[in-house]
Scaffold this motif. Structure first.
Motif, mmCIF file in Angstrom:
data_model
loop_
_atom_site.group_PDB
_atom_site.id
_atom_site.type_symbol
_atom_site.label_atom_id
_atom_site.label_comp_id
_atom_site.label_asym_id
_atom_site.label_seq_id
_atom_site.Cartn_x
_atom_site.Cartn_y
_atom_site.Cartn_z
ATOM 1 N N ILE A 29 0.886 -1.165 0.000
ATOM 2 C CA ILE A 29 0.000 0.000 0.000
ATOM 3 C C ILE A 29 0.923 1.213 0.000
ATOM 4 N N LEU A 35 -2.486 3.283 5.364
ATOM 5 C CA LEU A 35 -2.573 1.863 5.719
ATOM 6 C C LEU A 35 -2.890 1.669 7.199
ATOM 7 N N VAL A 59 -8.597 -2.221 -3.336
ATOM 8 C CA VAL A 59 -7.825 -3.422 -3.653
ATOM 9 C C VAL A 59 -8.828 -4.412 -4.249
ATOM 10 N N TYR A 62 -9.698 -8.644 -3.419
ATOM 11 C CA TYR A 62 -8.924 -9.017 -2.231
ATOM 12 C C TYR A 62 -9.502 -10.261 -1.552
ATOM 13 N N LEU A 71 -0.977 -6.943 3.902
ATOM 14 C CA LEU A 71 -0.783 -5.587 3.391
ATOM 15 C C LEU A 71 0.488 -5.034 4.025
#
Length: 165
Positions: A29, A35, A59, A62, A71
């Motif tokens: 990320i 994040l 995303v 996912y 991540l």
């Protein structure tokens, strides 16, 4: 405009899209601050991270794969796939199957102070925290960047329970 199941993003919103391959073990990320401060939401098979400023990272797919990737920030700090799944919430919120009555869970702490906004995610459901609320093992507590949360853990809780009798 980008459309995902259950949500649309307006063209004026800042949205970064990250696509996954079927065997991706980790996803970087690009914004480490986002994040670790974002609101995580499950939208169908996609994961949406939303920052306090409205910036979003989508995303795609996912949750579509058998094993979700971790991540990571550009510096290498990691959020495990299992933690991401807890933060994103249940695929079927408020729907639970259970063969027996749940075992009485003992609290590990109690909310002593809250300034701003704080939530607890328990069994995939996020709930706002208030002073006096109990915290249990396995709960994920989260605050906004401008908020604080004080939790008294078990020794303090026992003292509180004795005083309240």
């Amino acid at each position: 405009m980008i459309h995902t199941p259950g949500e649309s993003f307006e063209a004026r919103e800042s949205v970064a899209v990250i696509s996954l391959g079927p065997d991706t073990a980790a996803v970087t990320i690009p914004d480490a601050h986002l994040l670790f401060t974002a609101d995580f939401k499950r939208k169908g098979s996609d994961l949406v991270l939303t920052g306090d400023d409205g910036h979003k990272i989508l995303v795609t797919d996912y949750f579509r794969h058998e094993k979700q990737p971790d991540l990571v920030s550009p510096e290498g700090a990691l959020l495990s796939a299992s933690l991401v799944e807890l933060l994103a919430g249940s695929a079927a919120p408020s729907q639970y199957a259970q063969a027996t009555a749940p075992a009485a869970q003992q609290p590990v702490g109690r909310v002593e102070t809250v300034s701003g906004s704080a939530t607890v995610t328990r069994n995939g459901v996020a709930v706002d925290l208030n002073i006096g609320d109990l915290v249990f093992q396995g709960d994920v507590v989260q605050t906004r960047s401008d908020s604080t949360l004080g939790i008294g853990f078990v020794p303090c809780l026992r003292r509180w329970q004795r005083r309240s009798r």
